[in-house]
Design a protein around this motif. Structure first.
Motif, PDB file in Angstrom:
ATOM      1  N   CYS A  49       7.230   8.165  33.889  1.00  0.00           N
ATOM      2  CA  CYS A  49       6.397   8.556  32.748  1.00  0.00           C
ATOM      3  C   CYS A  49       6.979   9.768  32.016  1.00  0.00           C
ATOM      4  O   CYS A  49       6.837   9.873  30.795  1.00  0.00           O
ATOM      5  N   ASP A  50       7.640  10.664  32.747  1.00  0.00           N
ATOM      6  CA  ASP A  50       8.284  11.812  32.112  1.00  0.00           C
ATOM      7  C   ASP A  50       9.326  11.377  31.081  1.00  0.00           C
ATOM      8  O   ASP A  50       9.542  12.065  30.084  1.00  0.00           O
ATOM      9  N   LYS A  51       9.957  10.239  31.303  1.00  0.00           N
ATOM     10  CA  LYS A  51      10.961   9.728  30.370  1.00  0.00           C
ATOM     11  C   LYS A  51      10.347   9.399  29.010  1.00  0.00           C
ATOM     12  O   LYS A  51      11.044   9.396  28.000  1.00  0.00           O
ATOM     13  N   HIS A  52       9.057   9.109  28.987  1.00  0.00           N
ATOM     14  CA  HIS A  52       8.394   8.679  27.758  1.00  0.00           C
ATOM     15  C   HIS A  52       7.394   9.708  27.248  1.00  0.00           C
ATOM     16  O   HIS A  52       6.786   9.510  26.194  1.00  0.00           O
ATOM     17  N   ALA A  53       7.219  10.796  27.976  1.00  0.00           N
ATOM     18  CA  ALA A  53       6.166  11.774  27.674  1.00  0.00           C
ATOM     19  C   ALA A  53       6.342  12.465  26.328  1.00  0.00           C
ATOM     20  O   ALA A  53       5.363  12.869  25.709  1.00  0.00           O
ATOM     21  N   SER A  54       7.570  12.575  25.850  1.00  0.00           N
ATOM     22  CA  SER A  54       7.792  13.284  24.588  1.00  0.00           C
ATOM     23  C   SER A  54       7.221  12.525  23.386  1.00  0.00           C
ATOM     24  O   SER A  54       6.880  13.127  22.382  1.00  0.00           O
ATOM     25  N   HIS A  55       7.088  11.216  23.507  1.00  0.00           N
ATOM     26  CA  HIS A  55       6.548  10.434  22.386  1.00  0.00           C
ATOM     27  C   HIS A  55       5.289   9.651  22.746  1.00  0.00           C
ATOM     28  O   HIS A  55       4.771   8.890  21.934  1.00  0.00           O
ATOM     29  N   ASP A  56       4.787   9.851  23.944  1.00  0.00           N
ATOM     30  CA  ASP A  56       3.580   9.127  24.345  1.00  0.00           C
ATOM     31  C   ASP A  56       2.687  10.043  25.176  1.00  0.00           C
ATOM     32  O   ASP A  56       3.011  10.368  26.316  1.00  0.00           O
ATOM     33  N   ASP A  57       1.561  10.430  24.599  1.00  0.00           N
ATOM     34  CA  ASP A  57       0.635  11.350  25.270  1.00  0.00           C
ATOM     35  C   ASP A  57       0.067  10.749  26.554  1.00  0.00           C
ATOM     36  O   ASP A  57      -0.174  11.466  27.518  1.00  0.00           O
ATOM     37  N   ARG A  58      -0.136   9.433  26.581  1.00  0.00           N
ATOM     38  CA  ARG A  58      -0.678   8.790  27.791  1.00  0.00           C
ATOM     39  C   ARG A  58       0.296   8.919  28.950  1.00  0.00           C
ATOM     40  O   ARG A  58      -0.110   9.157  30.083  1.00  0.00           O
ATOM     41  N   CYS A  59       1.575   8.749  28.683  1.00  0.00           N
ATOM     42  CA  CYS A  59       2.581   8.905  29.741  1.00  0.00           C
ATOM     43  C   CYS A  59       2.614  10.350  30.236  1.00  0.00           C
ATOM     44  O   CYS A  59       2.762  10.595  31.430  1.00  0.00           O
ATOM     45  N   LYS A  60       2.457  11.287  29.320  1.00  0.00           N
ATOM     46  CA  LYS A  60       2.452  12.700  29.711  1.00  0.00           C
ATOM     47  C   LYS A  60       1.267  12.988  30.621  1.00  0.00           C
ATOM     48  O   LYS A  60       1.420  13.622  31.668  1.00  0.00           O
ATOM     49  N   ARG A  61       0.085  12.524  30.251  1.00  0.00           N
ATOM     50  CA  ARG A  61      -1.106  12.743  31.072  1.00  0.00           C
ATOM     51  C   ARG A  61      -0.980  12.050  32.422  1.00  0.00           C
ATOM     52  O   ARG A  61      -1.397  12.586  33.452  1.00  0.00           O
ATOM     53  N   CYS A  62      -0.390  10.863  32.426  1.00  0.00           N
ATOM     54  CA  CYS A  62      -0.209  10.124  33.677  1.00  0.00           C
ATOM     55  C   CYS A  62       0.743  10.872  34.608  1.00  0.00           C
ATOM     56  O   CYS A  62       0.472  11.023  35.797  1.00  0.00           O
ATOM     57  N   ALA A  63       1.846  11.354  34.071  1.00  0.00           N
ATOM     58  CA  ALA A  63       2.823  12.088  34.884  1.00  0.00           C
ATOM     59  C   ALA A  63       2.182  13.326  35.510  1.00  0.00           C
ATOM     60  O   ALA A  63       2.405  13.623  36.690  1.00  0.00           O
ATOM     61  N   GLU A  64       1.368  14.042  34.732  1.00  0.00           N
ATOM     62  CA  GLU A  64       0.693  15.234  35.252  1.00  0.00           C
ATOM     63  C   GLU A  64      -0.278  14.879  36.382  1.00  0.00           C
ATOM     64  O   GLU A  64      -0.319  15.553  37.406  1.00  0.00           O
ATOM     65  N   ALA A  65      -1.045  13.807  36.188  1.00  0.00           N
ATOM     66  CA  ALA A  65      -1.992  13.378  37.227  1.00  0.00           C
ATOM     67  C   ALA A  65      -1.256  12.928  38.480  1.00  0.00           C
ATOM     68  O   ALA A  65      -1.692  13.224  39.600  1.00  0.00           O
ATOM     69  N   CYS A  66      -0.134  12.246  38.302  1.00  0.00           N
ATOM     70  CA  CYS A  66       0.656  11.779  39.447  1.00  0.00           C
ATOM     71  C   CYS A  66       1.229  12.946  40.248  1.00  0.00           C
ATOM     72  O   CYS A  66       1.201  12.935  41.475  1.00  0.00           O
ATOM     73  N   ARG A  67       1.730  13.959  39.565  1.00  0.00           N
ATOM     74  CA  ARG A  67       2.280  15.123  40.269  1.00  0.00           C
ATOM     75  C   ARG A  67       1.193  15.864  41.050  1.00  0.00           C
ATOM     76  O   ARG A  67       1.402  16.256  42.202  1.00  0.00           O
ATOM     77  N   LEU A  68       0.047  16.046  40.440  1.00  0.00           N
ATOM     78  CA  LEU A  68      -1.062  16.713  41.117  1.00  0.00           C
ATOM     79  C   LEU A  68      -1.516  15.910  42.335  1.00  0.00           C
ATOM     80  O   LEU A  68      -1.740  16.458  43.412  1.00  0.00           O
ATOM     81  N   CYS A  69      -1.611  14.602  42.173  1.00  0.00           N
ATOM     82  CA  CYS A  69      -2.027  13.736  43.271  1.00  0.00           C
ATOM     83  C   CYS A  69      -1.006  13.782  44.414  1.00  0.00           C
ATOM     84  O   CYS A  69      -1.386  13.895  45.582  1.00  0.00           O
ATOM     85  N   ALA A  70       0.264  13.708  44.084  1.00  0.00           N
ATOM     86  CA  ALA A  70       1.309  13.752  45.116  1.00  0.00           C
ATOM     87  C   ALA A  70       1.209  15.048  45.919  1.00  0.00           C
ATOM     88  O   ALA A  70       1.340  15.035  47.149  1.00  0.00           O
ATOM     89  N   LYS A  71       0.949  16.157  45.240  1.00  0.00           N
ATOM     90  CA  LYS A  71       0.812  17.449  45.929  1.00  0.00           C
ATOM     91  C   LYS A  71      -0.359  17.408  46.912  1.00  0.00           C
ATOM     92  O   LYS A  71      -0.228  17.814  48.068  1.00  0.00           O
ATOM     93  N   SER A  72      -1.498  16.892  46.472  1.00  0.00           N
ATOM     94  CA  SER A  72      -2.660  16.780  47.357  1.00  0.00           C
ATOM     95  C   SER A  72      -2.407  15.843  48.524  1.00  0.00           C
ATOM     96  O   SER A  72      -2.796  16.122  49.654  1.00  0.00           O
ATOM     97  N   LEU A  73      -1.737  14.746  48.256  1.00  0.00           N
ATOM     98  CA  LEU A  73      -1.429  13.767  49.302  1.00  0.00           C
ATOM     99  C   LEU A  73      -0.519  14.353  50.363  1.00  0.00           C
ATOM    100  O   LEU A  73      -0.703  14.110  51.564  1.00  0.00           O
ATOM    101  N   HIS A  74       0.457  15.134  49.954  1.00  0.00           N
ATOM    102  CA  HIS A  74       1.358  15.786  50.922  1.00  0.00           C
ATOM    103  C   HIS A  74       0.577  16.761  51.802  1.00  0.00           C
ATOM    104  O   HIS A  74       0.833  16.851  53.004  1.00  0.00           O
ATOM    105  N   GLN A  75      -0.381  17.473  51.211  1.00  0.00           N
ATOM    106  CA  GLN A  75      -1.201  18.395  52.002  1.00  0.00           C
ATOM    107  C   GLN A  75      -2.019  17.659  53.049  1.00  0.00           C
ATOM    108  O   GLN A  75      -2.097  18.093  54.191  1.00  0.00           O
ATOM    109  N   VAL A  76      -2.602  16.524  52.646  1.00  0.00           N
ATOM    110  CA  VAL A  76      -3.393  15.742  53.596  1.00  0.00           C
ATOM    111  C   VAL A  76      -2.494  15.161  54.690  1.00  0.00           C
ATOM    112  O   VAL A  76      -2.825  15.196  55.882  1.00  0.00           O
ATOM    113  N   ALA A  77      -1.350  14.633  54.298  1.00  0.00           N
ATOM    114  CA  ALA A  77      -0.439  14.022  55.278  1.00  0.00           C
ATOM    115  C   ALA A  77       0.050  15.058  56.284  1.00  0.00           C
ATOM    116  O   ALA A  77       0.155  14.760  57.490  1.00  0.00           O
TER     117      ALA A  77
END
Length: 113
Positions: free
Chosen positions: A82-110
């Motif tokens: 999604c980062d590859k498309h974030a400069s021209h697509d706001d949805r991809c930017k928001r998705c990438a941000e949510a994915c990074r936050l989720c990955a961080k939380s998932l690593h903490q739980v794991a």
């Protein structure tokens, strides 16, 4: 592991699920669908794993750690795409941000499992 850590991770998974589904739908509805095929696929994979992961955490599954690790990997791959498309697509930017936050939380739980 604290209840707060689990609650945060479940919420982050559900937020990520929502953003991935919106991103995939937006990409499918655009005029460059074939160019966005990998983004769509990774968003769908990530959304499915986020759903599964939230359910495993809610039920206290003994497989929670393994599912969280797999989900974090899907989130990281989706964010990279999604980062590859974030400069021209706001949805991809928001998705990438949510994915990074989720990955961080998932690593903490794991790590705590």
């Amino acid at each position: 592991m604290t209840t707060a850590t689990l609650d945060t991770c479940i919420r982050d998974c559900l937020d990520c699920l929502r953003e991935c589904e919106i991103c995939a739908s937006t990409c499918l509805g655009g005029e460059h669908t074939s160019m966005m095929a990998e983004c769509i696929r990774l968003c769908q994979d990530c959304a499915d794993l986020c759903t599964l992961c939230a359910r495993f955490m809610l039920r206290g599954s003994s497989l929670c750690k393994e599912v969280c690790v797999a989900c974090a990997k899907a989130c990281e791959l989706c964010a990279q795409e999604c980062d590859k498309h974030a400069s021209h697509d706001d949805r991809c930017k928001r998705c990438a941000e949510a994915c990074r936050l989720c990955a961080k939380s998932l690593h903490q739980v794991a790590q705590a499992a």
